[in-house]
Design a protein around this motif. Structure first.
Motif, PDB file in Angstrom:
ATOM      1  N   TYR A 121     -31.392  15.497 -24.350  1.00  0.00           N
ATOM      2  CA  TYR A 121     -30.469  14.371 -24.189  1.00  0.00           C
ATOM      3  C   TYR A 121     -30.507  13.422 -25.385  1.00  0.00           C
ATOM      4  O   TYR A 121     -29.521  12.738 -25.696  1.00  0.00           O
ATOM      5  N   SER A 124     -24.776   6.059 -24.125  1.00  0.00           N
ATOM      6  CA  SER A 124     -25.865   5.362 -23.453  1.00  0.00           C
ATOM      7  C   SER A 124     -26.880   6.407 -22.989  1.00  0.00           C
ATOM      8  O   SER A 124     -26.576   7.603 -22.923  1.00  0.00           O
ATOM      9  N   LYS A 125     -28.065   5.957 -22.670  1.00  0.00           N
ATOM     10  CA  LYS A 125     -29.109   6.875 -22.219  1.00  0.00           C
ATOM     11  C   LYS A 125     -28.681   7.595 -20.944  1.00  0.00           C
ATOM     12  O   LYS A 125     -28.929   8.796 -20.770  1.00  0.00           O
ATOM     13  N   THR A 126     -28.020   6.859 -20.070  1.00  0.00           N
ATOM     14  CA  THR A 126     -27.548   7.447 -18.811  1.00  0.00           C
ATOM     15  C   THR A 126     -26.507   8.527 -19.071  1.00  0.00           C
ATOM     16  O   THR A 126     -26.553   9.620 -18.487  1.00  0.00           O
ATOM     17  N   GLU A 127     -25.559   8.227 -19.967  1.00  0.00           N
ATOM     18  CA  GLU A 127     -24.513   9.200 -20.311  1.00  0.00           C
ATOM     19  C   GLU A 127     -25.110  10.436 -20.972  1.00  0.00           C
ATOM     20  O   GLU A 127     -24.711  11.569 -20.682  1.00  0.00           O
ATOM     21  N   LYS A 176     -28.172  11.650 -20.713  1.00  0.00           N
ATOM     22  CA  LYS A 176     -28.929  12.460 -19.752  1.00  0.00           C
ATOM     23  C   LYS A 176     -27.991  13.249 -18.840  1.00  0.00           C
ATOM     24  O   LYS A 176     -28.259  14.414 -18.513  1.00  0.00           O
ATOM     25  N   ALA A 177     -26.898  12.612 -18.444  1.00  0.00           N
ATOM     26  CA  ALA A 177     -25.923  13.291 -17.579  1.00  0.00           C
ATOM     27  C   ALA A 177     -25.279  14.460 -18.316  1.00  0.00           C
ATOM     28  O   ALA A 177     -25.104  15.548 -17.754  1.00  0.00           O
TER      29      ALA A 177
END
Length: 210
Positions: A95, A104-107, A109-110
């Motif tokens: 990621y 973003s970190k969330t994006e 990782k997804a």
């Protein structure tokens, strides 16, 4: 006599359905080789519409996409198939690589999770393929673990393969290097984006599924 005729009829009946079956043609390869760009080129040429979105960021295609009933016509012959555009095959998906593209970190990782799932699905779908076009970026060194893994899986399944050396319009393109890496396969150099040499590609498709 009646049994003989019945067997002949059943044989003819079965062959009729086999001939009508649409071939499944898979586009496989590492990320950013140009699989979806080639899929879009094929669909634009023969259906008048694109198949999927493209991006410079790896793993833009993270799900199996299928476009049904494409028919290519050349020199009085017709080839019908379902085109299967697959996610890029990778041996490692991190990621953190996506963070470089201002995600973003969330994006990130997804996207990594979806990409990993896509790779697994792409490999599973190999068993459904009647023929495969492996799309490689001709500006990148072909001697990679990913390419060897893809080719090895196809060879193990005895699936007919055509190698496409994409991006021949770029200065660093080296089709001969790909030919040296995989001498057992027919290779066609194209630019899926510009359409360079696309007619030779279509000619080779007919030979691939003959």
């Amino acid at each position: 006599m009646a049994i003989f005729k019945f067997k002949n009829f059943m044989g003819w009946f079965s062959s009729l359905f086999k001939k009508k079956k649409n071939l499944k043609l898979g586009l496989y390869g590492p990320p950013n080789g140009g699989k979806t760009t080639l899929a879009n080129r094929i669909c634009l040429d023969w259906l008048g519409e694109e198949m999927g979105s493209v991006s410079n960021i790896e793993h833009e295609t993270r799900e199996i996409n299928v476009k049904e009933r494409i028919q290519i016509k050349k020199k009085g012959k017709a080839l019908s198939f379902n085109l299967v555009d697959t996610p890029g095959i990778a041996t490692k998906i991190d990621y953190e690589d996506f963070l470089k593209h201002k995600m973003s970190k969330t994006e990130a990782k997804a996207r990594a999770k979806e990409a990993t799932k896509g790779v697994i699905e792409a490999i599973k779908w190999l068993d459904n393929m009647d023929a495969v076009v492996v799309v490689l970026d001709s500006t990148v060194n072909p001697y990679s673990q990913v390419n060897i893994t893809i080719i090895g899986n196809l060879a193990a399944r005895n699936i007919p393969v055509l190698l496409v050396a994409n991006k021949i319009d770029l200065k660093k393109s080296d089709v001969k290097k790909i030919a040296s890496a995989f001498p057992q396969y027919k290779i066609v150099g194209i630019s899926a984006q510009r359409g360079d040499n696309i007619e030779e590609f279509y000619d080779e498709l007919f030979k691939l599924v003959k």
